[in-house]
Design a protein around this motif. Structure first.
Motif, short mmCIF file in Angstrom:
data_model
loop_
_atom_site.label_atom_id
_atom_site.label_comp_id
_atom_site.label_asym_id
_atom_site.label_seq_id
_atom_site.Cartn_x
_atom_site.Cartn_y
_atom_site.Cartn_z
N ARG A 1 -2.86 -15.67 1.51
CA ARG A 1 -3.79 -16.12 0.49
C ARG A 1 -3.19 -17.26 -0.30
O ARG A 1 -3.83 -18.26 -0.58
CB ARG A 1 -4.13 -14.95 -0.44
N GLY B 1 -6.26 -9.60 7.97
CA GLY B 1 -5.91 -8.22 7.63
C GLY B 1 -6.04 -7.30 8.83
O GLY B 1 -5.32 -6.31 8.95
N ILE C 1 -0.90 -0.13 6.54
CA ILE C 1 -1.60 -0.85 5.47
C ILE C 1 -0.67 -1.68 4.58
O ILE C 1 -1.02 -2.81 4.23
CB ILE C 1 -2.48 0.12 4.65
N PRO C 2 0.53 -1.20 4.25
CA PRO C 2 1.41 -2.07 3.46
C PRO C 2 1.65 -3.42 4.14
O PRO C 2 1.66 -4.47 3.48
CB PRO C 2 2.71 -1.27 3.37
N MET D 1 -0.35 -4.87 6.30
CA MET D 1 -1.62 -5.59 6.25
C MET D 1 -1.75 -6.30 4.90
O MET D 1 -2.05 -7.49 4.81
CB MET D 1 -2.75 -4.58 6.43
N TRP D 2 -1.48 -5.56 3.86
CA TRP D 2 -1.59 -6.08 2.50
C TRP D 2 -0.63 -7.26 2.30
O TRP D 2 -0.99 -8.30 1.77
CB TRP D 2 -1.26 -4.94 1.53
N PHE D 3 0.59 -7.10 2.80
CA PHE D 3 1.59 -8.15 2.67
C PHE D 3 1.13 -9.41 3.39
O PHE D 3 1.23 -10.52 2.86
CB PHE D 3 2.91 -7.65 3.25
N ASN D 4 0.62 -9.24 4.62
CA ASN D 4 0.11 -10.36 5.41
C ASN D 4 -0.93 -11.15 4.64
O ASN D 4 -0.88 -12.37 4.54
CB ASN D 4 -0.57 -9.83 6.68
N VAL D 5 -1.89 -10.41 4.10
CA VAL D 5 -3.02 -11.06 3.44
C VAL D 5 -2.56 -11.76 2.17
O VAL D 5 -2.92 -12.91 1.91
CB VAL D 5 -4.11 -10.01 3.13
N ARG D 6 -1.72 -11.11 1.41
CA ARG D 6 -1.28 -11.68 0.15
C ARG D 6 -0.52 -12.99 0.37
O ARG D 6 -0.70 -13.97 -0.32
CB ARG D 6 -0.37 -10.69 -0.56
#
Lengths: 305, 454
Positions: free
Chosen positions: B449, A143, B438-439, B441-446
């Motif tokens: 995962r 993140g 942040i969008p 970042m969120w996309f990367n993590v999701r």
């Protein structure tokens, strides 16, 4: 994982046009030949367009300052006698410039080595060790990939001020390591996870400890990814201006900052700026040409930085 | 998203972009947790102190005033939209985010597709990709030179003026004007006209002054008095100025004075041009009988200032100019990623379309581009994130005089935080920049995962 990414040399397999071509009329074949010629001309013009700015810098750096002030660099094509290394000679006698070049090396090399070592340790742990919340920790690190360095400038400046690192080479190095780590961990963890399990188990059976396993098996196998990461980080740090602008002082500033301070008098000091900029470009360009493949894969994997 | 997806555009696009670890990745070594902690410690400490802690610090600091002592609520965020400097920066950032990534990606796409058709495609790619390896500082210095206002020094204006002058004739006598006691008077719009009409058989003198000696055209010869001719009007137009002796005989053609070759003369009657002539090397000219009774006019074309090109780094063009240098640096990045994606496009699909009679353009538009859409999206988003943080290029290329006009958020953050000591507002800018990414970042993590868990 990304280490065998496309090198620049990739050319797609030639389109199998034979069959289609046989069916084409003479007219459309002529049109194709003409458009092929157009494509060539277009790409040549674009290529020239891309080269001219750099050539301009190079030739400006090779002309005496009074000529630079009087006319454009293209004049050397009619008066090649203008070419001289004078400015370079002067520049290398300039203590500020030479010491800042040394600072650039003193910042870049440790920042690169540290990112590789610290990133590899963590990448290995995330790939092959078992501990609670492992994947969550890894995702948290991922993140951080896109966090802009600007967010950290003020807080870290204050932090370094408190612990006495502000203005030192060490501070600049640490900052680069911190912001290089998310990518390093991301890249290396994914690469290490592909190492065949049997290799690690065999080494384990031979009685290798964790550290030995890491140093003797994991690191050598990770070579390609480490090379990509290393080259990418090296260029990143070498080329940085912003971080050093804030965290270094006049004694620890790298070449980028030393040249930046000259920008105020732009116009009167091309004889410092042009050769200075060119010297600062030589190492990155050499690295780029020598390690194209690794650089490209690093860039592709690290697109976000 | 960018990193993970971009990585998947390698030579084996069918392979998983993020490798999945073996099903059971229970520690092969049966490691104790303390060992794992030791391996992780250096990375976590550095990340915590240098990346995570600053995020929290900026967030809190952004709600405090300049000195950091008093809680300021949303004042700093309000400043984002009220402070003139920051508003310019915001506006410019929008321009940057809209244009820089799209132009770089479009060029990258064009280059990637076209280089497949030439044998020296690799060399071309090297040339276009090379700027990625150099620092933005060096690129900035390179483009400061390119954009130099003086067409004799800056290559951009040299080319621009060259093109301009090919289509619009330049004038030979920029600062020329009538001297004292001249028979000429200004006619508006930069032209000059005789006070008295001319008559057939007369010789006319049209003296002017003010052309610098080194600016006189090469064809200028010693000025000669005109010979009267029956049924015509003759005259001389020349530089009525003798160096050292002032103007010689004012209104008289002296032997030391030069003619104005190429000067255009029009005979005007009732606002209509009835005849025209061009002066010879010695400044003499001849007008036909139609000019009888007309006023002689030297049209403004003769006196235009030479065209000096565009003020690239002036207030109105500085942002597009800096974006141009950014595109120079990053089009190669787009090109390489897109070329990698292109290598993964099945050739049979393109071939099938060609056999079906699709033109090259249709194949490109209907087959290639849709197939490359995911790669194009990655490239654009990656460049957008990158553009949000652009600092060095603006800082270096925009001269002090137009830096306010070229301002972007990252530069404003630097100025507020380090030049004008307003860490509260600077922190608010930092948080704003973070919110924008942040969008992603969120996309990367999701995305990751799913792959980590598989």
């Amino acid at each position: 994982m990304t280490t065998d990414a496309e090198p620049l040399a990739t050319t797609a397999p030639p389109a199998p046009e034979r069959t289609a071509r046989a069916k084409q009329s003479l007219g459309s074949r002529l049109a194709e030949a003409a458009s092929g010629g157009l494509v060539r001309v277009f790409l040549m013009v674009v290529g020239l367009f891309w080269l001219v700015p750099t050539i301009g810098l190079l030739l400006s750096s090779l002309r005496p300052s009074q000529d630079v002030a009087a006319s454009g660099w293209w004049e050397v094509f009619t008066k090649p006698s203008q070419l001289t290394f004078e400015s370079y000679g002067e520049l290398l006698k300039n203590g500020d410039i030479t010491s800042s070049l040394l600072n650039t090396v003193a910042i870049t090399v440790p920042a690169t080595v540290l990112v590789v070592v610290v990133g590899a340790l963590a990448g290995y742990a995330f790939a092959w060790m078992d501990f609670p919340g492992r994947d969550w920790w890894f995702l948290a690190v991922v993140g951080l990939l896109v966090v802009p360095v600007q967010v950290a400038l003020i807080p870290v400046a204050e932090l370094f001020g408190k612990i006495g690192l502000f203005g030192s080479v060490v501070g600049v190095i640490l900052f680069h390591v911190g912001f290089g780590l998310p990518f390093a961990v991301f890249l290396l963890r994914n690469f290490f996870a592909e190492i065949p399990r049997e290799l690690l188990e065999a080494a384990r059976l031979d009685g290798a400890g964790e550290l030995r396993l890491f140093a003797r098996v994991v690191m050598p196998l990770g070579g390609p990814a480490i090379a990509s990461l290393g080259i990418f980080q090296f260029l990143w740090v070498w080329n940085d201006m912003l971080v050093a602008l804030i965290f270094s002082d006049s004694g620890s500033q790298p070449i980028t900052v030393a040249l930046q301070t000259q920008m105020r008098q732009f116009g009167n000091n091309i004889d410092v700026l042009a050769p200075g900029a060119f010297i600062s470009m030589v190492i990155p360009l050499a690295v780029f040409f020598a390690f194209q493949r690794q650089f490209v894969s690093g860039v592709m994997a690290g697109a976000v930085k | 998203m960018a990193s993970a997806t971009a990585a998947g555009t390698g030579p084996s696009p069918e392979g998983p972009p993020v490798p999945v670890a073996p099903k059971s990745r229970r520690s092969v070594t049966g490691t104790r947790r303390t060992v794992a902690a030791l391996f992780l410690l250096p990375a976590l400490v550095l990340l915590g102190a240098l990346v995570v802690y600053p995020i929290g610090y900026s967030l809190i600091r952004s709600f405090y005033d300049q000195s950091g002592d008093a809680f300021a609520g949303f004042d700093n965020y309000e400043a984002l939209f009220t402070d003139d400097g920051i508003r310019t920066a915001l506006k410019n950032n929008v321009v940057w985010v809209v244009f820089a990534p799209t132009v770089a990606t479009a060029l990258g796409l064009i280059f990637a597709v076209l280089t497949e058709r030439v044998r020296w495609g690799t060399a071309f790619k090297l040339v276009v990709f090379m700027p990625m390896a150099i620092s933005m500082l060096a690129a900035g210095i390179i483009f400061r030179l390119v954009y130099d206002q003086d067409p004799d020094k800056g290559v951009a204006n040299a080319v621009w003026v060259g093109v301009h002058d090919t289509f619009a004739e330049s004038s030979a006598f920029p600062k020329a004007h009538p001297g004292r006691q001249s028979p000429l008077e200004p006619a508006g719009g930069g032209a000059f006209v005789t006070k008295q009409p001319v008559a057939l058989g007369e010789t006319v003198v049209l003296p002017l002054v003010g052309v610098a000696p080194d600016r006189m055209p090469d064809g200028a010869k010693q000025a000669a008095p005109a010979e009267p001719e029956d049924g015509r009007i003759t005259g001389t137009t020349w530089q009525d100025f003798t160096r050292g002796k002032g103007s010689g005989t004012p209104g008289g053609v002296d032997s030391t004075e030069l003619g104005y070759p190429g000067m255009r003369i029009e005979a005007v009657k009732d606002g209509e041009v009835v005849a025209s002539a061009t002066a010879a090397g010695d400044g003499t000219f001849t007008l036909p009988a139609e000019a009888d009774g007309a006023l002689l006019r030297l049209p403004a074309d003769n006196f235009k200032e030479p065209y000096n090109g565009l003020d690239w780094l002036g207030p109105s063009l500085v942002t597009p100019a800096v974006i141009g240098s950014y595109v120079w640096m990053w089009a190669g990045f787009a090109m390489v990623l897109i070329a990698a994606g292109l290598a993964g496009v099945p050739r049979e699909l393109l071939e099938a379309a060609r056999v079906d009679g699709a033109s090259e353009w249709q194949v490109f538009r209907r087959v290639t581009v849709p197939l490359l859409a995911p790669v194009l999206a990655v490239v654009v988003v990656t460049l957008m994130i990158n553009v949000l943080k652009v600092f060095d290029l603006v800082f270096i290329i925009a001269p002090g005089s137009s830096q306010d006009d070229a301002n972007v958020l990252a530069l404003e953050l630097y100025r507020k935080g380090f030049a004008s000591d307003q860490p509260g507002i600077a922190s608010a800018i930092a948080v704003f920049l973070l919110l924008l990414v942040i969008p992603v970042m969120w996309f990367n993590v999701r995305r990751l995962r799913r792959e980590v868990r598989r």
